[in-house]
Design an enzyme around this catalytic site. Sequence first.
Site, PDB file in Angstrom:
ATOM      1  N   SER A 172       0.889  -1.284  -0.059  1.00 23.04           N
ATOM      2  CA  SER A 172       0.021   0.078  -0.094  1.00 23.04           C
ATOM      3  C   SER A 172       0.933   1.339  -0.163  1.00 23.04           C
ATOM      4  O   SER A 172       1.533   1.395  -0.784  1.00 23.04           O
ATOM      5  CB  SER A 172      -0.942  -0.016   1.091  1.00 23.04           C
ATOM      6  OG  SER A 172      -1.802   1.064   1.015  1.00 23.04           O
ATOM      7  N   THR A 173       0.694   2.166   1.051  1.00 22.87           N
ATOM      8  CA  THR A 173       1.233   3.252   1.069  1.00 22.87           C
ATOM      9  C   THR A 173       3.067   3.248   0.899  1.00 22.87           C
ATOM     10  O   THR A 173       3.578   2.410   1.761  1.00 22.87           O
ATOM     11  CB  THR A 173       1.170   4.183   2.112  1.00 22.87           C
ATOM     12  OG1 THR A 173      -0.410   4.283   2.533  1.00 22.87           O
ATOM     13  CG2 THR A 173       1.452   5.509   2.258  1.00 22.87           C
ATOM     14  N   HIS A 198      -2.621  -1.031  -3.445  1.00 24.00           N
ATOM     15  CA  HIS A 198      -3.531  -0.077  -3.495  1.00 24.00           C
ATOM     16  C   HIS A 198      -3.364   0.853  -4.348  1.00 24.00           C
ATOM     17  O   HIS A 198      -2.420   1.790  -4.190  1.00 24.00           O
ATOM     18  CB  HIS A 198      -3.881   0.463  -1.933  1.00 24.00           C
ATOM     19  CG  HIS A 198      -4.142  -0.863  -1.179  1.00 24.00           C
ATOM     20  ND1 HIS A 198      -3.792  -0.658   0.383  1.00 24.00           N
ATOM     21  CD2 HIS A 198      -4.661  -2.155  -1.234  1.00 24.00           C
ATOM     22  CE1 HIS A 198      -4.367  -1.941   0.862  1.00 24.00           C
ATOM     23  NE2 HIS A 198      -4.748  -2.781   0.113  1.00 24.00           N
ATOM     24  N   ASP A 294      -4.557  -4.969   5.894  1.00 22.99           N
ATOM     25  CA  ASP A 294      -4.922  -5.681   4.540  1.00 22.99           C
ATOM     26  C   ASP A 294      -3.671  -6.534   4.310  1.00 22.99           C
ATOM     27  O   ASP A 294      -2.613  -6.103   4.300  1.00 22.99           O
ATOM     28  CB  ASP A 294      -5.278  -4.506   3.689  1.00 22.99           C
ATOM     29  CG  ASP A 294      -5.766  -5.522   2.265  1.00 22.99           C
ATOM     30  OD1 ASP A 294      -6.365  -6.537   2.396  1.00 22.99           O
ATOM     31  OD2 ASP A 294      -5.607  -4.827   1.267  1.00 22.99           O
TER      32      ASP A 294
END
Length: 353
Positions: A172-173, A198, A294
């Site tokens: 993600s990030t 993401h 997640d």
Amino acid sequence: MLQKTITVLVVDDSSLFRRMIIDYLSSCPDIKVVGYAINAYDARRKIPLLKPDVITMDVEMPGLNGLDFLRQLLPEHPIPVILVSSLNLTVFDALSAGAVDFVRKPDMAAVSRERFFSSLNSKIHTASFAKVRISSGKGKYGSGHLSAPEKPLPLLKSGLALRSTVIAIGASTGGTEATLSVLRKLPADMPGIVITQHMPEGFTQMYAQRLNKLCRMEVREAKNGDKIRPGLALIAPGSQQMEVIRSGNGYAVRCFSGEKVNGHMPSVDVLFHSVAKNVTANKVGIIMTGMGKDGAEGLLEMRKKGAFTIGQDKASCVVYGMPMVAYNIGAVSLQSSCENIPSVLLSHLKKLT
């Protein structure tokens, strides 16, 4: 304990978008807009005075563009920057230069604006915890100026065990650059790789094209029914879930619109759970930088089903969230820095030959 108020500087040359962002953020109880800037020069003057926790910034501005601004700003003021971008490849150059994350600019439809505000709010909160990565533009995480793949680690000796192996990566990030850093070091004859990052719709295709230019493997955005095969990395399309399914003697991906899982579509957990359930051959799971949980439960299920699992370590994460949760619940076989993940992965795969 009182929640910390996050101070934000809004940088945008469009008075309409600037006002829209300021009005929304001013309505958020734990966010305070401490000022705005109409261009990068204005921002450069105000940042030392206002000392914001997070900056939101349009990528394309007149005069000093966002990319050059980041390269000048971050070494002196390592402040997390959230990019506000139209569908443009420049966003990946800006992420390479050290921006933490990005939000796609909305159109004027009410639904589009609502999604934008929700995403912006979430990413500002994540950014307030993020570790800013200073890039020279030529660093280990890659750059928009790179035109050839990094010299890869040695080729594998292909055999049936490797041809049927599936490697699943979730991030993600901070993951756009971290995943690039890993893939650029891998040889062309890797087992098939499936990736959930993401990212909004539209950007995943551009991201895949960027990686395809910089890596030895073929990289592309997945389409429903694509076969998983050696030498190919498939990236889950934005706004769709992606699963691994059986297909004859091998495996393929199923891409579909569905419910968000852990607030995400695509979701890392959806991918990892499907690998745990459907891949009977050798499997590897890698969970990388990102906020939240997640992928952690899915990775644990993969490990229970015999997968070798790798978690990115705290020191090399932009946000040590997803890998931390995975590690804490016992889903990680081995923690590694982003830089060393390719060596750890290949060392494991060589045991399968």
